[in-house]
Design a protein around this motif. Structure first.
Motif, PDB file in Angstrom:
ATOM      1  N   GLN A 126      28.411  42.350  45.686  1.00  0.00           N
ATOM      2  CA  GLN A 126      27.224  42.993  45.355  1.00  0.00           C
ATOM      3  C   GLN A 126      27.615  44.209  44.375  1.00  0.00           C
ATOM      4  O   GLN A 126      28.786  44.971  44.786  1.00  0.00           O
ATOM      5  N   TRP A 127      26.772  44.373  43.509  1.00  0.00           N
ATOM      6  CA  TRP A 127      27.117  45.423  42.349  1.00  0.00           C
ATOM      7  C   TRP A 127      26.140  46.524  42.747  1.00  0.00           C
ATOM      8  O   TRP A 127      24.957  46.631  42.822  1.00  0.00           O
ATOM      9  N   LEU A 128      26.767  47.809  43.265  1.00  0.00           N
ATOM     10  CA  LEU A 128      26.129  49.021  43.803  1.00  0.00           C
ATOM     11  C   LEU A 128      26.260  50.149  42.599  1.00  0.00           C
ATOM     12  O   LEU A 128      27.366  50.131  42.027  1.00  0.00           O
ATOM     13  N   THR A 129      25.378  51.111  42.513  1.00  0.00           N
ATOM     14  CA  THR A 129      25.681  52.118  42.128  1.00  0.00           C
ATOM     15  C   THR A 129      25.095  53.348  42.884  1.00  0.00           C
ATOM     16  O   THR A 129      25.894  53.791  43.529  1.00  0.00           O
ATOM     17  N   GLY A 130      23.870  53.867  42.994  1.00  0.00           N
ATOM     18  CA  GLY A 130      23.523  54.907  43.928  1.00  0.00           C
ATOM     19  C   GLY A 130      23.891  56.081  43.252  1.00  0.00           C
ATOM     20  O   GLY A 130      24.364  56.198  42.341  1.00  0.00           O
ATOM     21  N   VAL A 170      31.266  43.371  32.073  1.00  0.00           N
ATOM     22  CA  VAL A 170      32.501  42.948  32.822  1.00  0.00           C
ATOM     23  C   VAL A 170      31.849  42.935  34.412  1.00  0.00           C
ATOM     24  O   VAL A 170      32.312  42.050  35.176  1.00  0.00           O
ATOM     25  N   ALA A 171      31.134  43.954  34.818  1.00  0.00           N
ATOM     26  CA  ALA A 171      30.731  43.868  36.212  1.00  0.00           C
ATOM     27  C   ALA A 171      29.924  42.743  36.690  1.00  0.00           C
ATOM     28  O   ALA A 171      30.174  42.123  37.742  1.00  0.00           O
ATOM     29  N   TYR A 172      28.973  42.292  35.683  1.00  0.00           N
ATOM     30  CA  TYR A 172      28.446  41.045  35.924  1.00  0.00           C
ATOM     31  C   TYR A 172      29.319  39.895  36.106  1.00  0.00           C
ATOM     32  O   TYR A 172      29.289  38.794  36.851  1.00  0.00           O
ATOM     33  N   ASN A 173      30.277  39.705  35.226  1.00  0.00           N
ATOM     34  CA  ASN A 173      31.095  38.613  35.269  1.00  0.00           C
ATOM     35  C   ASN A 173      31.839  38.633  36.490  1.00  0.00           C
ATOM     36  O   ASN A 173      32.249  37.760  36.988  1.00  0.00           O
ATOM     37  N   LEU A 174      32.171  39.809  37.115  1.00  0.00           N
ATOM     38  CA  LEU A 174      32.660  39.876  38.343  1.00  0.00           C
ATOM     39  C   LEU A 174      31.830  39.200  39.157  1.00  0.00           C
ATOM     40  O   LEU A 174      32.245  38.360  40.231  1.00  0.00           O
ATOM     41  N   LEU A 175      30.659  39.623  39.443  1.00  0.00           N
ATOM     42  CA  LEU A 175      29.615  38.736  40.277  1.00  0.00           C
ATOM     43  C   LEU A 175      29.707  37.371  40.173  1.00  0.00           C
ATOM     44  O   LEU A 175      29.780  36.475  41.055  1.00  0.00           O
ATOM     45  N   LEU A 176      29.506  36.755  38.767  1.00  0.00           N
ATOM     46  CA  LEU A 176      29.474  35.500  38.582  1.00  0.00           C
ATOM     47  C   LEU A 176      30.984  34.561  38.921  1.00  0.00           C
ATOM     48  O   LEU A 176      30.764  33.693  39.743  1.00  0.00           O
ATOM     49  N   GLY A 177      31.873  35.499  38.774  1.00  0.00           N
ATOM     50  CA  GLY A 177      33.223  34.878  39.090  1.00  0.00           C
ATOM     51  C   GLY A 177      33.588  34.897  40.787  1.00  0.00           C
ATOM     52  O   GLY A 177      33.971  33.697  41.202  1.00  0.00           O
ATOM     53  N   THR A 178      33.054  35.868  41.317  1.00  0.00           N
ATOM     54  CA  THR A 178      33.092  35.690  42.805  1.00  0.00           C
ATOM     55  C   THR A 178      32.489  34.597  43.414  1.00  0.00           C
ATOM     56  O   THR A 178      32.953  34.135  44.033  1.00  0.00           O
ATOM     57  N   GLY A 238      32.931  40.197  54.519  1.00  0.00           N
ATOM     58  CA  GLY A 238      34.111  40.692  55.157  1.00  0.00           C
ATOM     59  C   GLY A 238      35.402  39.908  54.838  1.00  0.00           C
ATOM     60  O   GLY A 238      35.048  39.446  53.777  1.00  0.00           O
ATOM     61  N   GLU A 239      36.382  39.899  55.491  1.00  0.00           N
ATOM     62  CA  GLU A 239      37.555  39.349  54.956  1.00  0.00           C
ATOM     63  C   GLU A 239      37.320  37.648  55.013  1.00  0.00           C
ATOM     64  O   GLU A 239      36.529  37.108  55.671  1.00  0.00           O
ATOM     65  N   PRO A 240      37.973  37.023  54.182  1.00  0.00           N
ATOM     66  CA  PRO A 240      38.906  37.531  53.186  1.00  0.00           C
ATOM     67  C   PRO A 240      38.347  37.676  51.921  1.00  0.00           C
ATOM     68  O   PRO A 240      37.245  37.277  51.375  1.00  0.00           O
ATOM     69  N   ALA A 241      39.044  38.417  51.107  1.00  0.00           N
ATOM     70  CA  ALA A 241      38.996  39.013  49.777  1.00  0.00           C
ATOM     71  C   ALA A 241      39.789  38.061  48.970  1.00  0.00           C
ATOM     72  O   ALA A 241      40.726  37.594  49.426  1.00  0.00           O
ATOM     73  N   PRO A 242      39.466  38.018  47.613  1.00  0.00           N
ATOM     74  CA  PRO A 242      40.593  37.152  46.781  1.00  0.00           C
ATOM     75  C   PRO A 242      41.812  37.642  47.130  1.00  0.00           C
ATOM     76  O   PRO A 242      41.952  38.911  47.202  1.00  0.00           O
ATOM     77  N   ASP A 243      42.923  36.822  47.085  1.00  0.00           N
ATOM     78  CA  ASP A 243      44.239  37.297  47.213  1.00  0.00           C
ATOM     79  C   ASP A 243      44.706  37.696  45.783  1.00  0.00           C
ATOM     80  O   ASP A 243      43.901  37.718  44.732  1.00  0.00           O
ATOM     81  N   ALA A 244      45.926  38.259  45.816  1.00  0.00           N
ATOM     82  CA  ALA A 244      46.416  38.764  44.372  1.00  0.00           C
ATOM     83  C   ALA A 244      46.143  38.018  43.123  1.00  0.00           C
ATOM     84  O   ALA A 244      45.793  38.549  42.128  1.00  0.00           O
ATOM     85  N   ALA A 245      46.768  36.794  43.504  1.00  0.00           N
ATOM     86  CA  ALA A 245      46.650  35.832  42.284  1.00  0.00           C
ATOM     87  C   ALA A 245      45.243  35.413  41.864  1.00  0.00           C
ATOM     88  O   ALA A 245      45.059  35.446  40.617  1.00  0.00           O
ATOM     89  N   THR A 246      44.443  35.201  42.952  1.00  0.00           N
ATOM     90  CA  THR A 246      43.067  34.863  42.620  1.00  0.00           C
ATOM     91  C   THR A 246      42.205  36.188  41.759  1.00  0.00           C
ATOM     92  O   THR A 246      41.493  36.100  41.039  1.00  0.00           O
ATOM     93  N   LEU A 247      42.370  37.256  42.444  1.00  0.00           N
ATOM     94  CA  LEU A 247      42.046  38.601  41.905  1.00  0.00           C
ATOM     95  C   LEU A 247      42.429  38.806  40.448  1.00  0.00           C
ATOM     96  O   LEU A 247      41.512  39.016  39.594  1.00  0.00           O
ATOM     97  N   ARG A 248      43.684  38.573  40.172  1.00  0.00           N
ATOM     98  CA  ARG A 248      44.243  38.540  38.639  1.00  0.00           C
ATOM     99  C   ARG A 248      43.516  37.886  37.654  1.00  0.00           C
ATOM    100  O   ARG A 248      42.897  38.073  37.000  1.00  0.00           O
ATOM    101  N   ALA A 249      43.375  36.446  38.121  1.00  0.00           N
ATOM    102  CA  ALA A 249      42.634  35.572  37.429  1.00  0.00           C
ATOM    103  C   ALA A 249      40.865  35.825  37.358  1.00  0.00           C
ATOM    104  O   ALA A 249      40.380  35.622  36.143  1.00  0.00           O
ATOM    105  N   LEU A 250      40.538  36.265  38.386  1.00  0.00           N
ATOM    106  CA  LEU A 250      38.964  36.482  38.403  1.00  0.00           C
ATOM    107  C   LEU A 250      38.926  37.899  37.300  1.00  0.00           C
ATOM    108  O   LEU A 250      38.118  37.926  36.246  1.00  0.00           O
TER     109      LEU A 250
END
Length: 189
Positions: free
Chosen positions: A135-139, A119-127, A20-32
């Motif tokens: 969570q990385w989903l495909t389906g 890139v997707a895995y780095n997103l998991l590690l970074g978050t 749920g909330e919060p997600a990374p803010d704009a600056a944090t998302l940019r760095a991520l």
């Protein structure tokens, strides 16, 4: 040495429905994102791109995916219809990782897809490193041509994954992990 590996030893996925909330803010998302795109890239092709889904746009995307799921299978059970309807209502942010394949580069397609997967895995590690969950989903949606069109993908592009990002709303227990001794062998020639 073990302290340097603690992030990898502790990282785990958080189910998207528990984000749920919060997600990374704009600056944090940019760095991520800047950190996440630092991946091995044979040929320096940059065979990936990212699509951000947030707010009303994320909800509209989720609603269109639910409609597509029902068109794909008109006999979809009510429980699965409900799951499809709610899939994009939990995590406040979804980053769609797209592989952008270069046929003429002489680099095998699998290497390009693995680059995008990194890139997707780095997103998991970074978050996880930032104190968020992901969570990385495909389906089915990752492989559906109508979803690709909805996302505006070119012929040489495909979805690698939908990375749902937010804050875990409950404690997420780790799952059992395989033993290295069961996986590692030594080649003796």
């Amino acid at each position: 040495m073990h302290d340097a590996l603690s992030l990898l030893q502790q990282r785990h996925s958080a189910p998207s429905r528990q984000l749920g909330e919060p997600a990374p803010d704009a600056a944090t998302l940019r760095a991520l994102l800047e950190a996440s795109i630092r991946v091995p890239d044979h040929g320096k092709l940059v065979p990936f791109r990212l699509i951000e889904l947030r707010g009303d746009a994320k909800l509209r995307f989720g609603a269109q995916l639910a409609e597509r799921a029902i068109r794909r299978d008109p006999n979809l059970a009510d429980s699965k219809r409900e799951k499809e309807r709610n899939r994009y209502t939990y995590a406040p942010l979804v980053i769609v990782v797209i592989a952008r394949l270069h046929d003429d580069a002489g680099i095998p397609e699998i290497e390009q897809k693995l680059c995008a997967g990194n890139v997707a895995y780095n997103l998991l590690l970074g978050t996880y490193a930032l104190g968020f969950g992901a969570q990385w989903l495909t389906g089915w949606a990752a492989y559906d041509p109508e979803v690709a069109a909805l996302l505006g993908l070119a012929k040489n592009e495909c979805v690698i994954g939908f990375v749902h990002i937010g804050t875990p709303q409950t404690e997420i227990p780790d799952r059992d992990r395989p033993a290295v001794d069961d996986l590692l062998s030594q080649w003796q020639g």
